[in-house]
Enzyme design. Structure first.
Site, PDB file in Angstrom:
ATOM      1  N   HIS A 199      -3.843  -4.933   0.545  1.00  0.00           N
ATOM      2  CA  HIS A 199      -3.336  -5.329   1.860  1.00  0.00           C
ATOM      3  C   HIS A 199      -3.531  -6.833   2.089  1.00  0.00           C
ATOM      4  O   HIS A 199      -4.547  -7.245   2.659  1.00  0.00           O
ATOM      5  CB  HIS A 199      -4.083  -4.578   2.960  1.00  0.00           C
ATOM      6  N   CYS A 238       0.843  -1.205   0.000  1.00  0.00           N
ATOM      7  CA  CYS A 238       0.000   0.000   0.000  1.00  0.00           C
ATOM      8  C   CYS A 238       0.878   1.254   0.000  1.00  0.00           C
ATOM      9  O   CYS A 238       1.460   1.579  -1.023  1.00  0.00           O
ATOM     10  CB  CYS A 238      -1.002  -0.018   1.151  1.00  0.00           C
ATOM     11  N   GLU A 242      -2.210  -8.492   4.306  1.00  0.00           N
ATOM     12  CA  GLU A 242      -2.173  -8.703   5.756  1.00  0.00           C
ATOM     13  C   GLU A 242      -3.515  -8.414   6.430  1.00  0.00           C
ATOM     14  O   GLU A 242      -3.694  -8.730   7.615  1.00  0.00           O
ATOM     15  CB  GLU A 242      -1.069  -7.838   6.393  1.00  0.00           C
TER      16      GLU A 242
END
Length: 226
Positions: free
Chosen positions: A172, A94, A174
């Site tokens: 993202h 990002c 994660e």
């Protein structure tokens, strides 16, 4: 292999008990590869002594824009350029995707068409991969020599590769459901009602976080000529 996390922002403090910090989420994403991790909070002015303080580098997400006037952004860009010249493996996620592009000659802007939020289908060279998005800024000019690996109709430059040493992605991997739901609850006021509702309705969409984490781990471990 030691992965140095260049923490460029803090995940919302009120969500950390549910989700963990950015470094916690990256450690989970990259679990299973034998990595150790050390974090430098560059957003707070804390930098490594040099590029050899870790074997590979990960530049985190952030609420800040790469184009904003912060004291820590120019030294972060210089660190990125130095690591790139030395062929240190580096991953950007990002904001990390954006600041690496900017440091190496690309252009990042606050995208006039607004936000991309929630489970999003990315075209990786004909393979569709679902990952969670949370961004308004975009890389709109790709640095010379970088290859575009993924795109959507909304985000043309959603993943980039620089030779065999840098890999960056706009979404993202994660962020699981808990992280996205927390952001929608605490930061949803930044979005239009339509976008907020659409993201909430898509919370249960399966994403390719595990597979993407595996690919990032393999990228770090790849044998490279010095």
């Amino acid at each position: 292999m030691r992965i140095g996390i260049l923490q460029s922002g803090h995940f919302p403090e009120e969500l950390v008990p549910e989700t963990g910090t950015y470094p916690d989420m990256y450690a989970t994403l990259l679990d299973g590869h034998g990595f150790t991790f050390q974090t430098w909070s560059v957003v707070d002015g804390v930098f490594p002594d040099g590029i050899d303080a870790a074997d590979g580098w990960l530049v985190s997400g952030s609420r800040h824009g790469a184009y904003e006037d912060h004291d820590w952004i120019p030294p972060l860009e210089e660190f990125i350029r130095t690591a790139h010249a030395a062929r240190k493996p580096m991953v950007g996620i990002c904001f990390g995707h954006q600041i690496i592009a900017q440091a190496l000659g690309g252009k990042v802007i606050k995208f006039p068409s607004g936000w991309s939020v929630g489970p999003t289908q990315y075209d990786f060279g004909g393979e569709t991969v679902a990952l969670n998005a949370w961004h308004q800024d975009q890389v709109v000019e790709v640095p010379e020599g970088a290859r575009v690996l993924a795109s959507t109709e909304f985000c043309a430059n959603a993943a980039l590769a620089y030779g065999d040493t840098i890999l960056t992605i706009q979404p993202h991997p994660e962020f699981g459901k808990a992280a996205l739901d927390g952001l929608l609850r605490t930061r949803g006021h930044l979005l239009t009602d339509e976008l907020l509702d659409r993201a909430r309705n898509a919370l249960d969409t399966p994403t390719a976080n595990r597979e993407t984490g595996r690919k990032i781990g393999e990228f770090f471990l790849r044998a490279r000529e010095v």
